[in-house]
Enzyme design. Structure first.
Site, PDB file in Angstrom:
ATOM      1  N   ASP A  65     108.899   4.797 -53.242  1.00 39.23           N
ATOM      2  CA  ASP A  65     109.392   6.169 -53.378  1.00 39.23           C
ATOM      3  C   ASP A  65     108.862   7.066 -52.259  1.00 39.23           C
ATOM      4  OD1 ASP A  65     110.875   8.163 -54.601  1.00 39.23           O
ATOM      5  OD2 ASP A  65     109.268   8.725 -55.993  1.00 39.23           O
ATOM      6  N   ASN A  84     110.997   8.252 -49.507  1.00 36.37           N
ATOM      7  CA  ASN A  84     111.762   8.203 -48.254  1.00 36.37           C
ATOM      8  C   ASN A  84     112.415   9.543 -47.926  1.00 36.37           C
ATOM      9  OD1 ASN A  84     111.172   5.507 -48.271  1.00 36.37           O
ATOM     10  ND2 ASN A  84     113.254   4.825 -48.789  1.00 36.37           N
ATOM     11  N   TRP A 143     109.887  12.123 -46.811  1.00 33.17           N
ATOM     12  CA  TRP A 143     109.397  11.745 -45.484  1.00 33.17           C
ATOM     13  C   TRP A 143     110.366  12.232 -44.405  1.00 33.17           C
ATOM     14  CZ3 TRP A 143     111.071   8.741 -41.371  1.00 33.17           C
ATOM     15  CH2 TRP A 143     110.094   8.292 -40.472  1.00 33.17           C
ATOM     16  N   SER A 148     117.898   2.124 -58.087  1.00 35.39           N
ATOM     17  CA  SER A 148     117.884   2.105 -59.550  1.00 35.39           C
ATOM     18  C   SER A 148     119.284   2.380 -60.096  1.00 35.39           C
ATOM     19  CB  SER A 148     116.901   3.153 -60.087  1.00 35.39           C
ATOM     20  OG  SER A 148     117.422   4.456 -59.899  1.00 35.39           O
ATOM     21  N   ASN A 191     119.940   5.871 -59.528  1.00 40.71           N
ATOM     22  CA  ASN A 191     120.212   6.272 -58.142  1.00 40.71           C
ATOM     23  C   ASN A 191     121.705   6.228 -57.809  1.00 40.71           C
ATOM     24  OD1 ASN A 191     117.236   4.585 -56.837  1.00 40.71           O
ATOM     25  ND2 ASN A 191     117.473   6.725 -57.471  1.00 40.71           N
ATOM     26  N   ARG A 200     123.575   9.395 -57.015  1.00 39.98           N
ATOM     27  CA  ARG A 200     123.274  10.202 -55.816  1.00 39.98           C
ATOM     28  C   ARG A 200     124.548  10.472 -55.016  1.00 39.98           C
ATOM     29  NH1 ARG A 200     117.269   8.731 -53.436  1.00 39.98           N
ATOM     30  NH2 ARG A 200     116.179   9.019 -55.428  1.00 39.98           N
ATOM     31  N   ARG A 255     104.998   7.614 -62.624  1.00 37.64           N
ATOM     32  CA  ARG A 255     105.924   7.150 -63.667  1.00 37.64           C
ATOM     33  C   ARG A 255     106.588   5.855 -63.208  1.00 37.64           C
ATOM     34  NH1 ARG A 255     108.485  12.388 -62.249  1.00 37.64           N
ATOM     35  NH2 ARG A 255     109.905  12.037 -60.521  1.00 37.64           N
TER      36      ARG A 255
HETATM   37  C1  IPE Z   1     112.631   5.271 -58.248  1.00 35.18           C
HETATM   38  O1  IPE Z   1     112.574   6.404 -57.443  1.00 35.18           O
HETATM   39  C2  IPE Z   1     113.701   4.339 -57.767  1.00 35.18           C
HETATM   40  C3  IPE Z   1     113.434   3.662 -56.494  1.00 35.18           C
HETATM   41  C4  IPE Z   1     112.340   3.758 -55.781  1.00 35.18           C
HETATM   42  C5  IPE Z   1     114.488   2.794 -56.034  1.00 35.18           C
HETATM   43  P1  IPE Z   1     113.385   7.727 -57.823  1.00 35.18           P
HETATM   44  O2  IPE Z   1     113.075   8.717 -56.760  1.00 35.18           O
HETATM   45  O3  IPE Z   1     114.796   7.411 -58.062  1.00 35.18           O
HETATM   46  O4  IPE Z   1     112.708   8.106 -59.203  1.00 35.18           O
HETATM   47  P2  IPE Z   1     112.525   9.522 -59.910  1.00 35.18           P
HETATM   48  O5  IPE Z   1     113.889  10.163 -59.927  1.00 35.18           O
HETATM   49  O6  IPE Z   1     111.553  10.303 -59.087  1.00 35.18           O
HETATM   50  O7  IPE Z   1     111.982   9.194 -61.245  1.00 35.18           O
HETATM   51  C1  IPE Z   2     113.041   6.116 -52.785  1.00 36.31           C
HETATM   52  O1  IPE Z   2     112.955   7.268 -52.043  1.00 36.31           O
HETATM   53  C2  IPE Z   2     114.146   5.219 -52.308  1.00 36.31           C
HETATM   54  C3  IPE Z   2     115.328   5.220 -53.188  1.00 36.31           C
HETATM   55  C4  IPE Z   2     115.387   5.794 -54.364  1.00 36.31           C
HETATM   56  C5  IPE Z   2     116.498   4.532 -52.705  1.00 36.31           C
HETATM   57  P1  IPE Z   2     113.684   8.600 -52.508  1.00 36.31           P
HETATM   58  O2  IPE Z   2     115.053   8.622 -51.906  1.00 36.31           O
HETATM   59  O3  IPE Z   2     113.630   8.759 -53.968  1.00 36.31           O
HETATM   60  O4  IPE Z   2     112.761   9.675 -51.791  1.00 36.31           O
HETATM   61  P2  IPE Z   2     112.232  11.026 -52.397  1.00 36.31           P
HETATM   62  O5  IPE Z   2     111.555  10.693 -53.685  1.00 36.31           O
HETATM   63  O6  IPE Z   2     113.428  11.900 -52.583  1.00 36.31           O
HETATM   64  O7  IPE Z   2     111.282  11.546 -51.377  1.00 36.31           O
HETATM   65 MG    MG Z   3     112.234   9.551 -55.212  1.00 39.21          MG
END
Ligand code: IPE
Ligand code: IPE
Ligand code: MG
Length: 230
Positions: A17, A19, A22, A62, A65, A68, A184
């Site tokens: 988590d 990305n 970042w 997930s 996800n 999105r 979590r």
């Molecule tokens: C969890 O991260 C899923 C992955 C890393 C693929 P999310 O960014 O989707 O989780 P939440 O929304 O913060 O719980």
């Molecule tokens: C996790 O990084 C990667 C995926 C869920 C694909 P995020 O995209 O959730 O990055 P943040 O949490 O928004 O920084």
């Molecule tokens: Mg995230």
């Protein structure tokens, strides 16, 4: 002084988590962060293998996800395509195999095809497995398993239910790492995590380098796992 790690986990699972944050810090689109995250994931897999870990599961997408924005999902699919065409070849050459957990039938047909080929073309005698969680959700996985049990018309034991999960032929994770500061599980390996050790770090996944990975393993190796015993 460099610590001598004696207790190497067999299976490490990582919630990659951070990305998006970042990328945001660099005033770049979220997809740029996912690209950097994929590079970090490849480096982490190499390090895990070098340390003698046998299974590395990475939460890449997930079930949640999938809601999105389309642009971000397209960016992620492009990275998945790249991984299953280019990067898996390097993995095979190192004697490693790729596996997938999650329901990939919801992904674009072309992506599904590449994933299936990537899994099928993996070496048969692999000693190291990279397991990608793609459109993975633990609740969905458990419901699929329960429905499979019902259609057989038999009651199941814990071990039999475990064999109906996507992770059927893998040991439970010994260590779950989550980067990016949230404490979590976000619907990751809920069944399999029953006795996993947890390691949380604020480091955003693209910055989670080999040193950080080694730190997590060193932390794990100092823990005392009792499994309910004394
Ligand atoms: C969890 O991260 C899923 C992955 C890393 C693929 P999310 O960014 O989707 O989780 P939440 O929304 O913060 O719980
Ligand atoms: C996790 O990084 C990667 C995926 C869920 C694909 P995020 O995209 O959730 O990055 P943040 O949490 O928004 O920084
Ligand atoms: Mg995230």
């Amino acid at each position: 002084m460099k610590e001598n790690i004696t207790n190497i986990p067999r299976h490490v699972a990582v919630i990659m988590d951070g990305n998006g944050r970042w990328a945001k810090k660099r005033l770049m689109p979220r997809t740029f962060g996912h690209g950097a995250g994929m590079n970090a994931m490849i480096a982490m897999a190499r390090k895990a293998k070098a340390m003698g870990i046998r299974y590395l599961t990475v939460y890449a997408l997930s079930t949640e996800n999938l809601a999105r924005p389309k642009e971000e999902l397209e960016g992620l699919y492009t990275l998945i395509r790249k991984y299953f065409t280019k990067n898996v070849k390097e993995l095979y050459a190192e004697g490693a195999a790729v596996r997938v957990i999650g329901d990939i039938t919801a992904l674009p047909a072309g992506v599904q095809q590449l994933i299936r080929e990537g899994v099928e073309n993996s070496p048969d005698d692999a000693q190291f497995f990279v397991i990608l969680a793609l459109n993975y959700g633990a609740r969905a996985e458990i419901v699929r398993a329960v429905n499979a049990a019902i259609s057989r018309g038999e009651r199941v034991t814990e071990s039999e239910l475990g064999k109906l999960l996507d992770t059927a032929d893998m040991p439970d994770p010994d260590l779950i790492i989550r980067t990016g500061g949230e404490i979590r599980l976000s619907n990751f390996l809920l069944w399999q995590a029953a006795y996993a050790e947890m390691y949380f770090t604020d480091v955003l996944f693209p910055d989670f380098d080999e040193k950080e990975f080694e730190k997590a393993i060193a932390d794990y190796s100092r823990r005392n796992r009792r499994f309910g015993n004394v």
